[in-house]
Design a protein around this motif. Structure first.
Motif, short mmCIF file in Angstrom:
data_model
loop_
_atom_site.label_atom_id
_atom_site.label_comp_id
_atom_site.label_asym_id
_atom_site.label_seq_id
_atom_site.Cartn_x
_atom_site.Cartn_y
_atom_site.Cartn_z
N UNK A 70 0.85 -1.23 0.14
CA UNK A 70 0.18 -0.03 -0.14
C UNK A 70 0.72 1.29 0.19
N UNK A 71 1.88 1.22 0.71
CA UNK A 71 2.82 2.42 0.73
C UNK A 71 3.64 2.59 -0.59
N UNK A 72 3.86 1.68 -1.22
CA UNK A 72 4.37 1.43 -2.68
C UNK A 72 3.23 2.29 -3.57
N UNK A 73 2.05 1.80 -3.55
CA UNK A 73 1.22 2.17 -4.15
C UNK A 73 0.79 3.58 -4.04
N UNK A 74 0.88 4.11 -2.66
CA UNK A 74 0.79 5.57 -2.41
C UNK A 74 1.91 6.19 -3.27
N UNK A 75 2.99 5.92 -3.13
CA UNK A 75 4.13 6.35 -3.63
C UNK A 75 4.00 6.63 -5.14
N UNK A 76 3.47 5.68 -5.85
CA UNK A 76 3.21 5.44 -7.39
C UNK A 76 2.03 6.51 -7.54
N UNK A 77 1.19 6.63 -6.71
CA UNK A 77 0.21 7.56 -6.79
C UNK A 77 0.61 9.18 -6.95
N UNK A 78 1.63 9.35 -6.01
CA UNK A 78 2.40 10.64 -5.73
C UNK A 78 3.28 10.89 -7.01
N UNK A 79 3.83 9.69 -7.76
CA UNK A 79 4.72 9.85 -8.62
C UNK A 79 3.89 10.23 -10.07
N UNK A 80 2.98 9.90 -10.07
CA UNK A 80 1.96 10.09 -11.33
C UNK A 80 1.41 11.33 -11.32
N UNK A 81 0.99 11.81 -10.05
CA UNK A 81 0.61 13.51 -10.01
C UNK A 81 1.57 14.42 -9.99
N UNK A 82 2.94 14.01 -9.65
CA UNK A 82 4.01 14.83 -9.66
C UNK A 82 4.74 15.00 -10.66
N UNK A 83 5.01 13.77 -11.49
CA UNK A 83 5.82 13.81 -12.58
C UNK A 83 4.99 13.62 -13.91
N UNK A 84 4.26 12.72 -13.83
CA UNK A 84 3.32 12.44 -15.24
C UNK A 84 2.32 13.34 -15.56
N UNK A 85 1.59 13.91 -14.44
CA UNK A 85 0.51 14.70 -14.71
C UNK A 85 -0.64 14.55 -15.46
N UNK A 86 -0.91 13.22 -15.43
CA UNK A 86 -2.00 12.78 -16.42
C UNK A 86 -2.09 11.32 -15.97
N UNK A 87 -3.64 10.70 -16.40
CA UNK A 87 -3.70 9.51 -16.46
C UNK A 87 -2.66 8.59 -17.22
N UNK A 88 -2.30 7.34 -16.94
CA UNK A 88 -1.35 6.71 -17.43
C UNK A 88 -1.68 5.09 -17.48
N UNK A 89 -1.15 4.38 -18.49
CA UNK A 89 -1.25 3.12 -18.63
C UNK A 89 -0.35 2.56 -17.50
N UNK A 90 -0.57 1.66 -16.66
CA UNK A 90 0.23 0.86 -16.02
C UNK A 90 0.50 -0.66 -16.27
N UNK A 91 1.84 -0.95 -16.30
CA UNK A 91 2.19 -2.25 -16.69
C UNK A 91 3.10 -2.66 -15.46
N UNK A 92 2.57 -3.48 -14.71
CA UNK A 92 3.39 -4.18 -13.72
C UNK A 92 3.65 -5.54 -13.63
#
Length: 267
Positions: A70-92
């Motif tokens: 969950x922490x890693x997912x929260x980090x990923x959400x923060x990354x999308x918001x701060x760096x990507x700035x848009x909705x994205x495809x996720x390949x995990x």
């Protein structure tokens, strides 16, 4: 080339390349971005590819406390918001697939499509074909050499921190994730569940994941294990790119998807 971004207490390393719609590649447990070497050229030819390395992995330093999906997912959400700035495809892949599922559940507004490869929604002891391996995870074992050498080559924490990361990873796998089926059922974005035919994650568990996500597709890659993107990268890349770039085509005899089609003709 890559760079760091400060996401709360996590100084996250990421790389980015290509042009087009944003796509995140989320690596497996104890892995680095180098494990995506066979995917990056094909994906970057069509998408703007972002490759963040999670806390305690690769060039991203560890932080105090246990690992948590969950922490890693929260980090990923923060990354999308701060760096990507848009909705994205996720390949995990593996742990990255779990993170992708959690992000999609928590923030569907940030996710276009999901590829969950070799991913599980229940802890390792009940979702894997070899649960005993988690009790035998040793930082200095021969089986861990590939991961140990990759970590030691790039980690800002130094090679001596490796046993700490292995212990945290093993503890997390034994008890996490615990994603309820009803949460998976709320995923509204197209999802591809991808697995090797001799994967560490059992086919039974993978099929349960596929059935729990309403708008999902399933692909079992023959002749592969949990390392399928390394073992058959051409086929894996083709499956993923076809899923990401194309809408589902009609099928002749729909069963699972029959409720979403009209009567008559192809469905």
């Amino acid at each position: 080339m890559g760079q760091y971004v400060e996401l709360g207490s996590v100084r996250t390393w990421y790389e980015a390349e290509g042009a087009g719609d944003p796509l995140l590649l989320l690596h497996g447990g104890l892995c680095t971005n180098e494990t995506w070497g066979a995917q990056r050229p094909d994906f970057a030819a069509r998408y703007r590819v972002f490759l963040p390395e999670r806390r305690g992995h690769g060039r991203t330093p560890d932080v105090a406390g246990p690992f948590s999906y969950q922490d890693m997912a929260d980090d990923t959400i923060a990354f999308i918001e701060a760096v990507v700035g848009a909705s994205a495809h996720l390949v995990g892949w593996s742990d990255g697939g779990i993170v992708a599922l959690l992000v999609a559940i928590a923030r569907p507004d940030l996710v276009r499509k999901v590829v969950a490869m070799g991913a599980n929604f229940l802890p390792g002891p009940v979702s894997t074909a070899a649960p005993q391996m988690f009790d035998a995870m040793a930082a200095d074992s021969a089986d861990m050499a590939f991961f140990r050498e990759a970590y030691g080559a790039v980690s800002p924490d130094g090679a001596d921190h490796w046993p700490v990361v292995v212990r945290k990873e093993a503890d997390m796998i034994r008890t996490q994730p615990t994603i309820p089926a009803e949460a998976l059922a709320r995923m509204g974005m197209p999802t591809l569940v991808l697995v090797g035919d001799d994967d560490l994650i059992t086919l039974e568990h993978t099929i349960a994941l596929y059935r729990a996500i309403p708008d999902s597709q399933l692909a079992v890659v023959p002749g592969t294990s949990h390392g399928l993107p390394l073992e058959k990268p051409g086929l894996v890349n083709q499956l993923i790119l076809d899923f990401l770039t194309n809408d589902p085509g009609p099928t002749v005899f729909p069963v699972r998807r029959a409720a979403n089609t009209s009567a008559g003709g192809l469905a």
